[in-house]
Write a protein that holds these residues in place. Structure first.
Motif, short mmCIF file in Angstrom:
data_model
loop_
_atom_site.label_atom_id
_atom_site.label_comp_id
_atom_site.label_asym_id
_atom_site.label_seq_id
_atom_site.Cartn_x
_atom_site.Cartn_y
_atom_site.Cartn_z
N LEU A 111 0.82 -1.21 0.00
CA LEU A 111 0.00 0.00 0.00
C LEU A 111 0.86 1.26 0.00
CD1 LEU A 111 -2.84 -0.99 2.51
CD2 LEU A 111 -3.06 -0.64 0.05
N ALA A 112 1.96 1.24 0.75
CA ALA A 112 2.86 2.40 0.79
C ALA A 112 3.57 2.57 -0.54
CB ALA A 112 3.87 2.23 1.92
N GLU A 113 4.00 1.47 -1.14
CA GLU A 113 4.78 1.53 -2.37
C GLU A 113 3.94 1.92 -3.58
OE1 GLU A 113 7.21 -1.55 -5.32
OE2 GLU A 113 6.57 -2.19 -3.32
N ARG A 114 2.77 1.30 -3.74
CA ARG A 114 1.97 1.49 -4.94
C ARG A 114 0.94 2.61 -4.85
NH1 ARG A 114 2.05 -2.66 -8.61
NH2 ARG A 114 0.97 -1.09 -9.88
N PHE A 115 0.47 2.90 -3.63
CA PHE A 115 -0.61 3.88 -3.50
C PHE A 115 -0.28 5.06 -2.58
CE2 PHE A 115 -2.46 -0.28 -4.45
CZ PHE A 115 -3.24 0.03 -5.55
N GLY A 116 0.90 5.03 -1.96
CA GLY A 116 1.29 6.14 -1.09
C GLY A 116 0.49 6.22 0.19
N ILE A 117 -0.07 5.10 0.63
CA ILE A 117 -0.86 5.07 1.86
C ILE A 117 0.05 4.68 3.02
CG2 ILE A 117 -2.83 4.00 3.03
CD1 ILE A 117 -4.04 3.47 0.29
N GLY A 118 0.25 5.61 3.95
CA GLY A 118 1.22 5.38 5.02
C GLY A 118 0.64 4.90 6.33
N HIS A 119 -0.66 5.06 6.54
CA HIS A 119 -1.28 4.64 7.80
C HIS A 119 -2.39 3.65 7.46
CE1 HIS A 119 -2.40 5.29 12.09
NE2 HIS A 119 -3.58 4.86 11.64
N VAL A 120 -2.24 2.39 7.91
CA VAL A 120 -3.19 1.33 7.53
C VAL A 120 -3.62 0.55 8.76
CG1 VAL A 120 -3.63 -0.62 6.01
CG2 VAL A 120 -1.94 1.11 5.35
N THR A 121 -4.90 0.31 8.87
CA THR A 121 -5.45 -0.57 9.90
C THR A 121 -5.98 -1.83 9.21
OG1 THR A 121 -6.09 1.29 11.31
CG2 THR A 121 -7.14 -0.84 11.75
N ILE A 122 -5.46 -2.99 9.59
CA ILE A 122 -5.80 -4.24 8.92
C ILE A 122 -6.46 -5.19 9.91
CG2 ILE A 122 -4.95 -6.22 7.61
CD1 ILE A 122 -2.53 -4.49 6.83
N GLU A 123 -7.61 -5.68 9.55
CA GLU A 123 -8.33 -6.68 10.34
C GLU A 123 -8.27 -8.00 9.59
OE1 GLU A 123 -10.55 -8.13 13.59
OE2 GLU A 123 -9.69 -6.13 13.31
N VAL A 124 -7.80 -9.06 10.27
CA VAL A 124 -7.73 -10.39 9.66
C VAL A 124 -8.97 -11.18 10.07
CG1 VAL A 124 -6.45 -12.55 9.47
CG2 VAL A 124 -5.22 -10.37 9.63
N ASP A 125 -9.78 -11.58 9.09
CA ASP A 125 -11.00 -12.33 9.37
C ASP A 125 -10.70 -13.83 9.43
OD1 ASP A 125 -12.45 -10.02 9.35
OD2 ASP A 125 -13.11 -10.21 7.27
N ASP A 126 -11.17 -14.48 10.50
CA ASP A 126 -11.06 -15.94 10.55
C ASP A 126 -12.39 -16.54 10.12
OD1 ASP A 126 -12.80 -15.64 12.71
OD2 ASP A 126 -11.20 -15.80 14.20
N ALA A 127 -12.48 -17.84 10.14
CA ALA A 127 -13.67 -18.53 9.66
C ALA A 127 -14.90 -18.12 10.43
CB ALA A 127 -13.46 -20.04 9.73
N ALA A 128 -14.78 -17.97 11.74
CA ALA A 128 -15.93 -17.61 12.57
C ALA A 128 -16.44 -16.22 12.21
CB ALA A 128 -15.55 -17.66 14.05
N ASP A 129 -15.50 -15.29 11.96
CA ASP A 129 -15.89 -13.93 11.57
C ASP A 129 -16.64 -13.93 10.26
OD1 ASP A 129 -14.68 -12.78 13.80
OD2 ASP A 129 -12.75 -12.59 12.79
N MET A 130 -16.15 -14.70 9.28
CA MET A 130 -16.79 -14.75 7.97
C MET A 130 -18.19 -15.34 8.06
SD MET A 130 -14.57 -13.38 5.94
CE MET A 130 -15.03 -13.91 4.29
N ALA A 131 -18.35 -16.39 8.88
CA ALA A 131 -19.65 -17.03 9.03
C ALA A 131 -20.65 -16.07 9.68
CB ALA A 131 -19.52 -18.30 9.86
#
Length: 292
Positions: free
Chosen positions: A263-283
């Motif tokens: 994201l920083a390299e290709r889009f210049g986005i320096g501040h990112v919040t990432i949430e990883v979804d597990d199977a329970a979250d998706m269901a």
């Protein structure tokens, strides 16, 4: 980059304010609306450049408990104010031009030409100084548009003076003033729209969501990207939040590091919040979607 832009704005502010006094005097003595209008632009520009300079200084203040992202948005507020002043002054000049069609005023072309030429040189210098700054920054764009408006005003005044000297046709002065004002109105509207989009946390200009999603799903370990939100703290300080679903066996910390780097390299986005979804979250998310 902010420090460099701040320094550029300061010196252009000093030059603009000094010449504004000379131009207003020349416009009054010669009776030229084009010069008076341009002096009005330069007065607003001096104030606008002052606001821009103050905004740059305030934006460098560190974040605190009340403003955890710092004071960067002062730059956007200054840009919005600059766009508004450009808009109002352009409307005022159009009004004055219409009045002159009904009540023509004799213009002294000689003094008008001299003052306009000096103004053109000052404005070209200011434009070149600001052009070297960060044009992704709406505060810098606002300052640049003000000086560009003055530059166009000086060109119009020169043309009007030459036409009057050659033909004696006085209406050229208000006609060219209206033409320049229309150009300024268009630029002012663009600046206000850009500033409002940032303040409303809209999608940054030129950003394409599908391109970002395609780029991130090409990273090893990422099977899906969704709930993507991208906005700007300023025009150049971009931020994002998103959810990702991992391929089986992928390590979350490794994938998140890769996503941030991409994201920083290709889009210049320096501040990112990432949430990883597990199977329970998706269901749970799928069940919520079905109930709605």
């Amino acid at each position: 980059m902010t420090e460099d832009s701040q320094r550029r704005v300061f010196w252009v502010m000093v030059f603009t304010g000094t010449y504004m006094i000379i131009q207003a005097t020349g416009g009054y003595l010669s009776g030229s609306l084009a010069l008076i209008a341009d002096a009005g632009h330069m007065l607003s520009d001096t104030v606008a450049l002052c606001f821009a300079w103050i905004a740059f200084r305030l934006s460098r203040r560190p974040a605190d408990a009340q403003r955890t992202f710092g004071y960067h948005r002062f730059q956007v507020l200054a840009a919005l104010l600059n766009g508004l002043t450009l808009f109002l002054i352009a409307i005022w000049v159009v009004y004055q031009a219409v009045m002159r069609f009904w009540d023509p005023v004799e213009v002294m072309a000689g003094p008008m030409l001299i003052v306009a030429v000096v103004g053109l040189l000052v404005n070209v210098g200011g434009f070149l100084v600001l052009r070297g700054g960060d044009r992704r920054n709406v505060n810098m764009r606002g300052a640049l548009l003000h000086v560009l408006g003055d530059l166009l005003g000086s060109v119009a005044a020169i043309v009007a003076a030459l036409v009057i000297m050659a033909t004696g046709w006085m209406p050229i002065d208000p006609i060219l003033s209206v033409f320049v004002s229309v150009l300024i109105l268009k630029s002012a509207w663009s600046l206000m729209s850009s500033s409002a989009n940032i303040l409303m946390e809209g999608v940054p200009e030129g950003f394409e969501g599908p391109a970002l999603t395609a780029e991130l799903t090409s990273i090893a370990g990422v099977s899906d990207v969704h709930h993507v939100h991208v906005w700007g703290l300023t025009g150049e300080k971009l931020m994002a939040s998103l959810h990702i679903k991992l391929d089986h066996g992928a390590e979350a910390s490794v994938v998140k590091t890769a996503v941030r780097a991409r994201l920083a390299e290709r889009f210049g986005i320096g501040h990112v919040t990432i949430e990883v979804d597990d199977a329970a979250d998706m269901a749970a998310e799928a069940l919520t979607a079905e109930t709605h």
